[in-house]
Design a protein around this motif. Structure first.
Motif, PDB file in Angstrom:
ATOM      1  N   GLY A  62       3.308   8.157   3.729  1.00 37.27           N
ATOM      2  CA  GLY A  62       4.081   8.125   5.037  1.00 37.27           C
ATOM      3  C   GLY A  62       5.532   8.717   4.981  1.00 37.27           C
ATOM      4  O   GLY A  62       5.982   9.172   6.155  1.00 37.27           O
ATOM      5  N   ARG A  63       6.377   8.423   3.931  1.00 39.09           N
ATOM      6  CA  ARG A  63       7.574   9.038   3.840  1.00 39.09           C
ATOM      7  C   ARG A  63       7.626  10.283   3.921  1.00 39.09           C
ATOM      8  O   ARG A  63       8.331  10.953   4.806  1.00 39.09           O
ATOM      9  N   VAL A  97       7.094  11.655   7.340  1.00 42.49           N
ATOM     10  CA  VAL A  97       8.277  11.354   8.528  1.00 42.49           C
ATOM     11  C   VAL A  97       9.515  12.264   7.958  1.00 42.49           C
ATOM     12  O   VAL A  97      10.212  12.804   8.761  1.00 42.49           O
ATOM     13  N   LYS A 131       8.634  15.611   9.244  1.00 46.64           N
ATOM     14  CA  LYS A 131       8.976  15.944  10.784  1.00 46.64           C
ATOM     15  C   LYS A 131      10.346  15.808  11.176  1.00 46.64           C
ATOM     16  O   LYS A 131      10.838  16.504  11.872  1.00 46.64           O
ATOM     17  N   MET A 132      11.157  14.865  10.524  1.00 43.03           N
ATOM     18  CA  MET A 132      12.469  14.943  10.859  1.00 43.03           C
ATOM     19  C   MET A 132      13.200  16.311  10.478  1.00 43.03           C
ATOM     20  O   MET A 132      13.932  16.593  11.292  1.00 43.03           O
ATOM     21  N   ARG A 163      12.597  18.891  13.023  1.00 46.12           N
ATOM     22  CA  ARG A 163      13.136  18.541  14.321  1.00 46.12           C
ATOM     23  C   ARG A 163      14.804  18.793  14.427  1.00 46.12           C
ATOM     24  O   ARG A 163      15.554  18.964  15.176  1.00 46.12           O
ATOM     25  N   GLU A 164      15.294  18.807  13.006  1.00 51.94           N
ATOM     26  CA  GLU A 164      16.652  19.251  13.115  1.00 51.94           C
ATOM     27  C   GLU A 164      16.923  20.510  12.769  1.00 51.94           C
ATOM     28  O   GLU A 164      16.802  21.052  11.845  1.00 51.94           O
ATOM     29  N   ASP A 191      24.088   7.426   6.342  1.00 47.96           N
ATOM     30  CA  ASP A 191      23.561   6.860   7.486  1.00 47.96           C
ATOM     31  C   ASP A 191      22.813   5.593   7.675  1.00 47.96           C
ATOM     32  O   ASP A 191      22.382   5.225   8.603  1.00 47.96           O
ATOM     33  N   GLY A 192      22.711   4.990   6.529  1.00 48.52           N
ATOM     34  CA  GLY A 192      22.021   3.659   6.373  1.00 48.52           C
ATOM     35  C   GLY A 192      20.463   3.885   6.003  1.00 48.52           C
ATOM     36  O   GLY A 192      19.755   2.636   5.852  1.00 48.52           O
ATOM     37  N   THR A 193      19.926   5.114   5.765  1.00 46.75           N
ATOM     38  CA  THR A 193      18.474   5.209   5.509  1.00 46.75           C
ATOM     39  C   THR A 193      18.100   4.495   4.287  1.00 46.75           C
ATOM     40  O   THR A 193      17.342   3.582   4.412  1.00 46.75           O
ATOM     41  N   LEU A 239      15.805   0.818   3.938  1.00 49.72           N
ATOM     42  CA  LEU A 239      14.590   1.064   3.167  1.00 49.72           C
ATOM     43  C   LEU A 239      14.438   0.147   2.082  1.00 49.72           C
ATOM     44  O   LEU A 239      13.487  -0.699   1.644  1.00 49.72           O
ATOM     45  N   ASN A 288      22.401   4.722  11.314  1.00 46.37           N
ATOM     46  CA  ASN A 288      22.077   6.029  12.307  1.00 46.37           C
ATOM     47  C   ASN A 288      21.138   6.786  11.687  1.00 46.37           C
ATOM     48  O   ASN A 288      20.961   7.931  12.149  1.00 46.37           O
ATOM     49  N   ASP A 289      20.079   6.124  11.077  1.00 47.72           N
ATOM     50  CA  ASP A 289      18.998   6.681  10.295  1.00 47.72           C
ATOM     51  C   ASP A 289      17.890   6.986  11.335  1.00 47.72           C
ATOM     52  O   ASP A 289      18.101   6.651  12.542  1.00 47.72           O
ATOM     53  N   GLU A 292      16.089  11.551  14.486  1.00 49.56           N
ATOM     54  CA  GLU A 292      15.102  12.604  14.999  1.00 49.56           C
ATOM     55  C   GLU A 292      14.010  12.031  15.151  1.00 49.56           C
ATOM     56  O   GLU A 292      13.009  12.826  15.848  1.00 49.56           O
ATOM     57  N   HIS A 300       6.412   3.733  11.723  1.00 47.06           N
ATOM     58  CA  HIS A 300       6.673   3.912  10.287  1.00 47.06           C
ATOM     59  C   HIS A 300       6.966   2.821   9.404  1.00 47.06           C
ATOM     60  O   HIS A 300       6.546   2.458   8.512  1.00 47.06           O
ATOM     61  N   ARG A 333      13.868  10.061  21.203  1.00 42.62           N
ATOM     62  CA  ARG A 333      14.330  10.244  19.933  1.00 42.62           C
ATOM     63  C   ARG A 333      15.681   9.296  19.798  1.00 42.62           C
ATOM     64  O   ARG A 333      16.494   8.872  20.875  1.00 42.62           O
TER      65      ARG A 333
END
Lengths: 284, 288
Positions: free
Chosen positions: A30-31, A34, A37-38, A41-42, A105-107, A111, B88-89, B92, B101, B128
């Motif tokens: 799953g990660r 994602v 995909k991210m 897109r960037e 950024d807090g990811t 998680l 801010n994660d 996109e 997810h 997004r």
């Protein structure tokens, strides 16, 4: 308090899922989906990671033409070197910058607050790096074949060598990228902090300049790092026996390539396990 | 109250010489909405992050849903929802992709589209995150906090930077979650927010709890002196009294009817709060 997931509260909400904690494999997959995909897109990240080795291959291939000893063309030499640099860009640079950004950024913090197994984060990163690396190599080979008459090896043995150099190289560089991501103080400085050593390594590891043209002390430094050995392994695949005479040792030293890359894998893993931070510096 | 969701005894956390949390006791019941108030640097976030399992403590006993958050298990994590201060994660990804997810990380989750509807983002489900406003982004955070259908939800300063209308909508959302039976622990700077949402409030100043109770009675608010004010001889007159009814009767008699511009006010939660944090102990001995 009950230890079971099925809470005793009567709740009027629809619930999805099996009621069991998802496996590491499922979470990691799953990660990976994602992350990939991210990434695509960037647009800046795509350009930053992919285009650099490709543009350099086009430029160098156009400037330096001709043959070296043993009918080895200069563009073949650059294709092999830039595949090494491309793999390192998709793994080391991409992860080093990407994880520093995730920390900022807090990811990572978000998680860490979920029931996701923490290892799934790394599984996802490495799977997405593998996808990117395969793509990068495919594009570089296509450019080499179409524009610079690169002859792809036909012997299965060569592709076997390619496969293990690729896997060891991606793994070692990924682990190093994860380890080095703890160095930048913030996402803003990450690109500069991670790219600098990478650019230097490219210059001293035989990507742009033939390794034999370097002064001895630079050769010693470069021999310590994985990129030199990755490029050497890829040269053995794409230049063949004819190119061996161009090497310093008059041989591709594949045994040493395997040894050094494996050593970096172990070292990178130890660094990751001992230095990885799930928190940003602001989080104390 | 049926059962205890959070229990804290003698919680202490030092950063160097500074005691960020200096002996806190807390008891939060299942199903309660509990607000932690306090100025910046009072120890609110440190306390909450220890409860969330993000931060180590130096001393004290902590139990959150029956588990010590120092050793969080995946199962325990699946029962606790966390809405962090800022993030801010996944910029996109779209709202729906993000919520789906995170839903997949839980043993069982709420329906992603239902949660998106609940936070009022159905129309933005395909947008997004990068393109959302601050308030919309915050609602995604809440959606991710509740997607695993937690028994306990932590909200760290959830409405900072909201416009008044967005805050009202957000409060409705929190009330809805509370009605579903979720225990909610919220830190905030805004006293009206605590008053609107919380069953009980604790005020933290300099790492200690200086008052705890229902918002309406906090710090002796209900029985405190009331201020009676009116207009007389072209000037504003004001007296503070414990018997405002008697004062008003007296004034009614004196004016023989309507008292000009009469007001009777109790101290607001904000007045009580400011008194509490300014009167907190040993403020001059502390290293700053």
């Amino acid at each position: 308090m009950s230890d079971t997931v099925a809470s005793t509260r009567a709740r009027a909400v629809d619930r999805e899922g099996s009621g069991r904690l998802p496996s590491i494999a499922a979470s990691g997959w799953g990660r990976a989906a994602v992350e990939t995909k991210m990434f695509f897109r960037e647009k800046d990240a795509v350009i930053f990671t992919f285009s650099f080795p490709i543009i350099l291959l086009v430029i160098f291939g156009s400037i330096f033409q001709g043959e070296l000893e043993g009918h080895v063309t200069v563009s073949q030499l650059y294709t092999a070197g830039l595949i090494g640099a491309g793999v390192m860009s998709a793994s080391f640079q991409n992860l080093g910058v990407g994880i520093a950004v995730d920390r900022d950024d807090g990811t990572l913090k978000r998680l860490a607050g979920t029931p996701m197994p923490r290892s799934a984060y790394f599984v996802g990163k490495i799977l997405s790096v593998l996808i990117l690396s395969v793509l990068e190599v495919a594009i570089l080979l296509a450019v080499g074949v179409v524009m610079y008459d690169l002859n792809l090896p036909t012997a299965p043995g060569s592709w076997l060598t390619f496969a293990w150099v690729f896997v060891l190289g991606v793994t070692a560089s990924s682990l190093l990228g994860i380890a080095v991501s703890s160095l930048p103080r913030s996402a803003k400085s990450a690109t500069a902090v991670i790219s600098m050593p990478f650019v230097v390594l490219q210059f001293i590891s035989g990507v742009f300049i033939p390794f034999t043209a370097l002064p001895e002390w630079l050769m010693r430094i470069a021999s310590f790092f994985p990129l030199k050995w990755m490029c050497q392994g890829f040269r053995s695949v794409f230049l063949g026996e004819a190119g061996a005479s161009l090497e310093l040792a008059k041989s591709y030293e594949l045994g040493r390539v395997a040894l050094v890359l494996s050593a970096w894998m172990v070292g990178g893993l130890v660094l990751c396990l001992t230095t990885f931070r799930w928190k940003g510096r602001r989080d104390g | 109250m049926n059962g205890t969701a959070v229990s804290v005894r003698g919680l202490t956390k030092r950063y160097g010489d500074v005691r960020a949390v200096d002996g806190i006791d807390l008891e939060i019941g299942t199903g309660e909405v509990f607000a932690i108030l306090g100025p910046n640097g009072a120890g609110k976030s440190t306390t909450v992050e220890i409860l969330e399992g993000y931060r180590e403590r130096d001393a004290g006993e902590v139990s959150v849903l029956g588990t010590d958050p120092r050793h969080p298990t995946r199962l325990w994590r699946s029962r606790v929802g966390i809405v962090l201060q800022t993030a801010n994660d996944t910029a996109e990804l779209t709202v729906r992709e993000t919520v789906r997810h995170f839903a997949a990380m839980y043993p069982s989750s709420r329906d992603p589209d239902e949660v998106i509807a609940k936070v009022g983002l159905t129309e933005k489900a395909r947008t997004r995150l990068r393109q959302l406003s601050g308030g919309q982004r915050r609602r995604v955070d809440v959606a991710l906090g509740v997607i695993g259908d937690p028994e306990l939800l932590f909200l760290d300063e959830p409405t900072t930077g909201f416009d008044p209308e967005a805050r009202r909508r957000f409060w409705e959302l929190i009330r809805g979650l509370s009605d579903d039976g979720t225990t909610i622990v919220l830190t905030t700077h805004y006293l009206d927010e605590a008053e609107a949402l919380a069953d009980r409030v604790a005020v933290i100043a300099k790492g200690r709890i200086v008052a705890e109770g229902e918002p309406a009675t906090l710090g002796g608010r209900a029985s405190a002196k009331a201020a009676v004010s009116w207009l007389e001889d072209g000037g504003r007159r004001r007296i503070e009294t414990r018997t405002p009814t008697a004062t008003v009767l007296e004034l009614t008699a004196r004016f023989d009817g309507e008292v000009p511009e009469l007001t009777v006010t109790r101290p607001s939660l904000e007045d009580v709060y400011l008194d509490l944090i300014n009167a907190s102990p040993d403020s001059e001995q502390r290293p700053s």
